[in-house]
Design a protein around this motif. Structure first.
Motif, PDB file in Angstrom:
ATOM      1  N   ASP A  78     -44.991 -24.592   4.842  1.00 28.22           N
ATOM      2  CA  ASP A  78     -44.324 -23.333   5.139  1.00 28.22           C
ATOM      3  C   ASP A  78     -44.998 -22.632   6.320  1.00 28.22           C
ATOM      4  N   PRO A  79     -44.250 -22.325   7.385  1.00 23.66           N
ATOM      5  CA  PRO A  79     -44.845 -21.718   8.576  1.00 23.66           C
ATOM      6  C   PRO A  79     -45.551 -20.378   8.322  1.00 23.66           C
ATOM      7  N   SER A  80     -44.984 -19.529   7.487  1.00 23.82           N
ATOM      8  CA  SER A  80     -45.630 -18.243   7.208  1.00 23.82           C
ATOM      9  C   SER A  80     -46.939 -18.436   6.443  1.00 23.82           C
ATOM     10  N   THR A  81     -46.934 -19.361   5.514  1.00 26.51           N
ATOM     11  CA  THR A  81     -48.150 -19.660   4.760  1.00 26.51           C
ATOM     12  C   THR A  81     -49.219 -20.240   5.678  1.00 26.51           C
ATOM     13  N   ARG A  82     -48.788 -20.997   6.663  1.00 24.90           N
ATOM     14  CA  ARG A  82     -49.746 -21.559   7.634  1.00 24.90           C
ATOM     15  C   ARG A  82     -50.440 -20.445   8.420  1.00 24.90           C
ATOM     16  N   ILE A  83     -49.695 -19.414   8.776  1.00 24.22           N
ATOM     17  CA  ILE A  83     -50.315 -18.285   9.480  1.00 24.22           C
ATOM     18  C   ILE A  83     -51.409 -17.684   8.605  1.00 24.22           C
ATOM     19  N   LEU A  84     -51.084 -17.452   7.352  1.00 24.37           N
ATOM     20  CA  LEU A  84     -52.059 -16.849   6.436  1.00 24.37           C
ATOM     21  C   LEU A  84     -53.240 -17.776   6.172  1.00 24.37           C
ATOM     22  N   ALA A  85     -53.004 -19.075   6.243  1.00 23.67           N
ATOM     23  CA  ALA A  85     -54.094 -20.044   6.046  1.00 23.67           C
ATOM     24  C   ALA A  85     -55.160 -19.920   7.124  1.00 23.67           C
ATOM     25  N   THR A  86     -54.792 -19.397   8.298  1.00 27.67           N
ATOM     26  CA  THR A  86     -55.811 -19.204   9.337  1.00 27.67           C
ATOM     27  C   THR A  86     -56.892 -18.238   8.857  1.00 27.67           C
ATOM     28  N   PHE A  87     -56.514 -17.311   7.999  1.00 23.95           N
ATOM     29  CA  PHE A  87     -57.486 -16.358   7.466  1.00 23.95           C
ATOM     30  C   PHE A  87     -58.358 -16.998   6.394  1.00 23.95           C
ATOM     31  N   ASP A  88     -57.810 -17.970   5.667  1.00 25.55           N
ATOM     32  CA  ASP A  88     -58.606 -18.721   4.693  1.00 25.55           C
ATOM     33  C   ASP A  88     -59.657 -19.568   5.410  1.00 25.55           C
ATOM     34  N   GLN A  89     -59.244 -20.168   6.521  1.00 26.93           N
ATOM     35  CA  GLN A  89     -60.198 -20.953   7.312  1.00 26.93           C
ATOM     36  C   GLN A  89     -61.242 -20.034   7.921  1.00 26.93           C
ATOM     37  N   LEU A  90     -60.831 -18.863   8.362  1.00 26.80           N
ATOM     38  CA  LEU A  90     -61.761 -17.868   8.892  1.00 26.80           C
ATOM     39  C   LEU A  90     -62.794 -17.490   7.831  1.00 26.80           C
ATOM     40  N   ALA A  91     -62.350 -17.307   6.604  1.00 24.32           N
ATOM     41  CA  ALA A  91     -63.260 -16.953   5.513  1.00 24.32           C
ATOM     42  C   ALA A  91     -64.338 -18.013   5.328  1.00 24.32           C
ATOM     43  N   LEU A  92     -63.962 -19.268   5.436  1.00 24.98           N
ATOM     44  CA  LEU A  92     -64.948 -20.353   5.315  1.00 24.98           C
ATOM     45  C   LEU A  92     -65.987 -20.277   6.422  1.00 24.98           C
ATOM     46  N   TRP A  93     -65.551 -20.021   7.644  1.00 26.72           N
ATOM     47  CA  TRP A  93     -66.482 -19.923   8.766  1.00 26.72           C
ATOM     48  C   TRP A  93     -67.420 -18.734   8.593  1.00 26.72           C
ATOM     49  N   LEU A  94     -66.885 -17.603   8.164  1.00 21.77           N
ATOM     50  CA  LEU A  94     -67.713 -16.414   7.993  1.00 21.77           C
ATOM     51  C   LEU A  94     -68.797 -16.619   6.937  1.00 21.77           C
ATOM     52  N   LYS A  95     -68.542 -17.476   5.964  1.00 24.24           N
ATOM     53  CA  LYS A  95     -69.514 -17.749   4.899  1.00 24.24           C
ATOM     54  C   LYS A  95     -70.543 -18.809   5.289  1.00 24.24           C
TER      55      LYS A  95
END
Length: 187
Positions: A78-95
């Motif tokens: 889902d394209p909209s879910t993919r946009i939001l997944a960028t924030f999940d990946q960001l969370a991993l990097w921040l940790k």
């Protein structure tokens, strides 16, 4: 160690040292000490320290964008879910224990002239990152894709800056929530 392996080892070590200590603060002598590679070998691969920095930033850019794309594509169709997944990946990097803020913002701050190759490499990363987010927004058929992509990037960049200075707890989740609202308003 073969020539290509030495170059990769130099780049990987430089990336780690630049991230920990900064670009100006990490001298060539420190890099040579850490790698055990001769100064002549370093200069055979990179004509100057700035050339090394540009190459290191190019590698970090490529790795970061590849990791983002792989993560996002695995998250959903889902394209909209993919946009939001960028924030999940960001969370991993921040940790990540090695997180010290955005290496591109740091490089741009240390090499602030717009004509400087280091600054230009930092700028290129930000433009490519924006283009990827815009690609996701267009795939989701969201109104005003250029504007929304810029707003989403601002949420990412703000989360990174906030996390660097004030801590990472929940920062990406707050940015993701704002992104959900933004996407919902633009559908």
């Amino acid at each position: 160690m073969r020539r290509a392996e030495k170059k990769d080892f130099l780049l990987d070590t430089a990336i780690r040292l630049f991230n920990r200590h900064g670009y100006h603060a990490t001298g060539v002598d420190r890099l040579i000490e850490e790698t055990g590679i001769a100064k002549t070998t370093l200069y055979r691969h990179f004509a100057s320290k700035e050339d090394l920095i540009v190459a290191a930033l190019a590698r970090v850019d490529e790795q970061a964008r590849d990791e983002m794309r792989i993560f996002v594509e695995a998250a959903s169709e889902d394209p909209s879910t993919r946009i939001l997944a960028t924030f999940d990946q960001l969370a991993l990097w921040l940790k990540d224990p090695e997180f010290k803020g955005c290496p591109f913002v740091a490089a741009a701050a240390e090499y602030g002239g717009a004509a400087d190759p280091v600054f230009q490499q930092a700028r290129l990363h930000k433009r490519l990152y924006l283009a990827y987010i815009e690609e996701l927004v267009r795939a989701a058929r969201i109104k005003d894709p250029k504007v929304v992509a810029q707003q989403l990037i601002m949420l990412h960049e703000g989360a990174i800056a906030y996390a660097q200075v004030l801590g990472t707890d929940g920062v990406a989740a707050v940015a993701k929530h704002a992104a959900e609202r933004l996407i919902g308003e633009r559908k």
